[in-house]
Design a protein around this motif. Structure first.
Motif, PDB file in Angstrom:
ATOM      1  N   THR A 188       0.495  -1.135   0.025  1.00  0.00           N
ATOM      2  CA  THR A 188       0.033   0.194  -0.178  1.00  0.00           C
ATOM      3  C   THR A 188       1.276   0.965   0.509  1.00  0.00           C
ATOM      4  OG1 THR A 188      -1.733  -1.724   1.157  1.00  0.00           O
ATOM      5  CG2 THR A 188      -1.751   0.969   1.273  1.00  0.00           C
ATOM      6  N   ASP A 189       0.652   2.221  -0.740  1.00  0.00           N
ATOM      7  CA  ASP A 189       0.944   3.112  -1.112  1.00  0.00           C
ATOM      8  C   ASP A 189       0.661   4.419   0.142  1.00  0.00           C
ATOM      9  OD1 ASP A 189       2.525   6.161  -1.423  1.00  0.00           O
ATOM     10  OD2 ASP A 189       2.105   6.215  -3.639  1.00  0.00           O
ATOM     11  N   TRP A 190       1.158   4.874   1.537  1.00  0.00           N
ATOM     12  CA  TRP A 190       0.029   4.946   2.850  1.00  0.00           C
ATOM     13  C   TRP A 190       0.117   6.892   2.030  1.00  0.00           C
ATOM     14  CZ3 TRP A 190      -2.642   2.631   4.778  1.00  0.00           C
ATOM     15  CH2 TRP A 190      -2.651   0.970   5.198  1.00  0.00           C
ATOM     16  N   ARG A 191       0.795   7.211   0.786  1.00  0.00           N
ATOM     17  CA  ARG A 191       1.187   8.907   0.598  1.00  0.00           C
ATOM     18  C   ARG A 191      -0.680   8.887  -0.215  1.00  0.00           C
ATOM     19  NH1 ARG A 191       5.762   9.193  -3.061  1.00  0.00           N
ATOM     20  NH2 ARG A 191       5.438   7.295  -3.498  1.00  0.00           N
ATOM     21  N   GLN A 192      -0.839   7.845  -0.647  1.00  0.00           N
ATOM     22  CA  GLN A 192      -2.499   8.504  -1.708  1.00  0.00           C
ATOM     23  C   GLN A 192      -3.807   7.789  -0.861  1.00  0.00           C
ATOM     24  OE1 GLN A 192      -2.177   5.772  -5.581  1.00  0.00           O
ATOM     25  NE2 GLN A 192       0.105   7.202  -5.776  1.00  0.00           N
ATOM     26  N   GLY A 207      -6.445  10.804   4.528  1.00  0.00           N
ATOM     27  CA  GLY A 207      -6.696  10.262   6.038  1.00  0.00           C
ATOM     28  C   GLY A 207      -7.754  10.604   6.803  1.00  0.00           C
TER      29      GLY A 207
END
Length: 53
Positions: free
Chosen positions: A32-36, A39
């Motif tokens: 998973t790309d947590w930047r995308q 929140g």
């Protein structure tokens, strides 16, 4: 016997077609790309009085 051979041929064809389509689709495990990842939920910014579909 002919019906059994036809069924085996159909099963073989379906398995091969499934593997080919999964490879063509780019199906792979990816981290998973947590930047995308957002929140907050989209409904957190919802305004009252509006209809959201």
């Amino acid at each position: 016997m002919i019906l059994l051979l036809a069924l085996l041929a159909l099963i073989t064809w379906a398995l091969i077609a499934t593997v080919v389509e999964l490879r063509r689709d780019g199906y792979r495990r990816q981290p998973t790309d947590w930047r995308q990842v957002a929140g907050r939920d989209a409904l957190d910014r919802a305004e009252s009085g509006h209809v959201y579909h």
